[in-house]
Motif scaffolding. Sequence first.
Motif, PDB file in Angstrom:
ATOM      1  N   PRO A 174     -19.052  16.379   5.681  1.00  0.00           N
ATOM      2  CA  PRO A 174     -20.303  16.328   6.446  1.00  0.00           C
ATOM      3  C   PRO A 174     -20.136  16.666   7.925  1.00  0.00           C
ATOM      4  CG  PRO A 174     -19.471  14.113   6.074  1.00  0.00           C
ATOM      5  CD  PRO A 174     -18.564  15.044   5.308  1.00  0.00           C
ATOM      6  N   PRO A 200     -27.234  19.197   7.443  1.00  0.00           N
ATOM      7  CA  PRO A 200     -27.416  20.000   8.661  1.00  0.00           C
ATOM      8  C   PRO A 200     -26.229  20.893   8.970  1.00  0.00           C
ATOM      9  CG  PRO A 200     -26.993  17.699   9.205  1.00  0.00           C
ATOM     10  CD  PRO A 200     -27.176  17.754   7.717  1.00  0.00           C
ATOM     11  N   ASN A 201     -25.135  20.717   8.252  1.00  0.00           N
ATOM     12  CA  ASN A 201     -23.930  21.533   8.478  1.00  0.00           C
ATOM     13  C   ASN A 201     -23.831  22.719   7.519  1.00  0.00           C
ATOM     14  OD1 ASN A 201     -23.561  19.742   6.312  1.00  0.00           O
ATOM     15  ND2 ASN A 201     -21.326  19.895   6.455  1.00  0.00           N
ATOM     16  N   GLU A 227     -30.499  23.724  13.841  1.00  0.00           N
ATOM     17  CA  GLU A 227     -29.360  23.497  14.744  1.00  0.00           C
ATOM     18  C   GLU A 227     -28.302  24.602  14.575  1.00  0.00           C
ATOM     19  OE1 GLU A 227     -28.016  19.587  13.824  1.00  0.00           O
ATOM     20  OE2 GLU A 227     -26.164  19.731  15.011  1.00  0.00           O
ATOM     21  N   LEU A 228     -27.955  24.912  13.335  1.00  0.00           N
ATOM     22  CA  LEU A 228     -26.978  25.985  13.097  1.00  0.00           C
ATOM     23  C   LEU A 228     -27.570  27.336  13.479  1.00  0.00           C
ATOM     24  CD1 LEU A 228     -25.249  25.113   9.681  1.00  0.00           C
ATOM     25  CD2 LEU A 228     -24.690  24.345  12.000  1.00  0.00           C
TER      26      LEU A 228
END
Lengths: 351, 351
Positions: A174, A200-201, A227-228
């Motif tokens: 994560p 989110p990764n 975000e990425l």
Amino acid sequence: MSRFWSDTARRLTPYVPGEQPRMDKLVKLNTNESPYGPSPRAIEAIARAASEDLRRYPDPNSEALKAALARYHSVTPAQIFVGNGSDEVLAHAFMALLKHDAPLRYPDITYSFYPVYCGLFGIEAAPIPLTDALEIDPADYVGGAGPIIFPNPNAPTGRLLPIAAIEQILAANPDVPVVIDEAYIDYGGEAAIPLIDTHPNLLVTRTFSKSRALAGLRVGYAVGSAELVEGLERVKNSFNSYPLGRPAQAGAIASVEDEPHFRDSCARVIASREWLGRALTELGFEVLPSGANFVFARHPNHTGVALAAALRERAIIVRHFKLPRIDDYLRITVGTDEECAALVEALKELV
Amino acid sequence: MSRFWSDTARRLTPYVPGEQPRMDKLVKLNTNESPYGPSPRAIEAIARAASEDLRRYPDPNSEALKAALARYHSVTPAQIFVGNGSDEVLAHAFMALLKHDAPLRYPDITYSFYPVYCGLFGIEAAPIPLTDALEIDPADYVGGAGPIIFPNPNAPTGRLLPIAAIEQILAANPDVPVVIDEAYIDYGGEAAIPLIDTHPNLLVTRTFSKSRALAGLRVGYAVGSAELVEGLERVKNSFNSYPLGRPAQAGAIASVEDEPHFRDSCARVIASREWLGRALTELGFEVLPSGANFVFARHPNHTGVALAAALRERAIIVRHFKLPRIDDYLRITVGTDEECAALVEALKELV
């Protein structure tokens, strides 16, 4: 070597793409192009973009294309990044997301551009061997520290991971970016895109060059958390403001909006792949299970390099990689039924 | 900031391109696009490229385009590098040629993408101030150590260096790469390309986005010694094998082969530029001599930001840079005669 080159330019080992020979009457099964054309609506849209308006810059943010892709994948436009082919998208991902202190993890046998990007951006890599069956074992991605990238299905093996295996890898990692390169997912695999909301990764990359038959247009994209995507946009906007021209944006939008053509092309390729796999097996080939638009196969009595050369004499081009563990294999793109039949006939004479 | 971003992504300050508003009836004089369309032969070639053949990858090496450009400039194809707009060509030049131990030299007032590339690739810069008249003084480039890049004509000033000044800079710097960005050279400047044979350290970059009116297609190139071009190819082939799609290659070739259209467009823009310069001078503006398709001007009684805002209220968009030394100036693209007249009328009311 030149004294005018930077250290970066000096130490590179560039990628070598599959050959694009200019011969007529060639059965070209070496670069995983679609045997069927792009959506007629995409062709029309590109022709319409051939106008006086070309004097204007394109939308630097490709907002209409992002909106179309967001609708298609049921995500928001802020979760979409677009680029000049998925190779450019991947390059930006390596620079923006995959360079961290811990070495990058990817399979030892995979898309051969990954180590090239590492060389370009000074990223340390820690390749993880495939199993003896040339499979990614999710357990091998548990307990490590660095970011991760792999294609699903993997290249050039064609082997597909089920979504549960993807989830297992994500659950164990994560805290680092995980990039899944879904260049070939449309040929029967289950997409990881629905997992971006809970991870989110996670970044998933896609291309218009295979299942959408627009290799000649150069469009790729990524889907991931805002975000990425923001990290990718920062690098893109520091590299080239306008990666996609007007014909590329227009053609890609029209392609996304033509679902029947897309579904039909993929279904035909899948049917041909299954036929080709059976035919090769009957000739004595060991054929890996494929979730892609190509098959990866070897024959117990013939080397890959000899078969590739003999096919080339018959004007049939397939791809052979001079790499450890896989140099007996041929990677054969699924062509039209006629092309697949011509390949099988030629191999019948050869083996 | 995201913990998933690389250090590179964190420390970037991305480039901000000129706005591409989607308003009708706009007089758009902010991004130096051509007021006239591209060659009709280019439009035809792009339309012809909208075909089933798009399922195939393009030529990764753009050999036909390189051959056309080599013929045009009387050089060899090995002295030509092509990319997805001159911004991509410049990005590769920064990475392959301009990153050395000594800091990179460029004018303090210049194309604002240069410092962005430095940030992206970790290149130290040593900007050299323009003179008080906002000119590049060749003497300021004698005696330094690092590589050099500048546009000629310079951006956003439009000021042109004569070829003798370029030769002076080259003579003083035989041991480092010198990149001359000739995005605007076709509007009356003398090209440095003939100097590449005697200066193996010289790279000249060009774009199809201005004088060839193909900003929407995304094609740029560089001309230099085979040694420099090979360095660029190494980086390009480690980044994206296929930067130019089939429509881009076809359109660019047709454009290069239509000399009459090109000459005519450039001549019309030059004539309009001279008219615009005189009209602005009559309104009390100080107008820098321009060798480009834009003028750079300020008014003694009005700030640049106020004038730009007032023009925008009249649906006329020009570019204003909030940067030291030039924030009183407007950069005004030379439009059609009607657009130039509309601008002058609006400014008449404002000043």
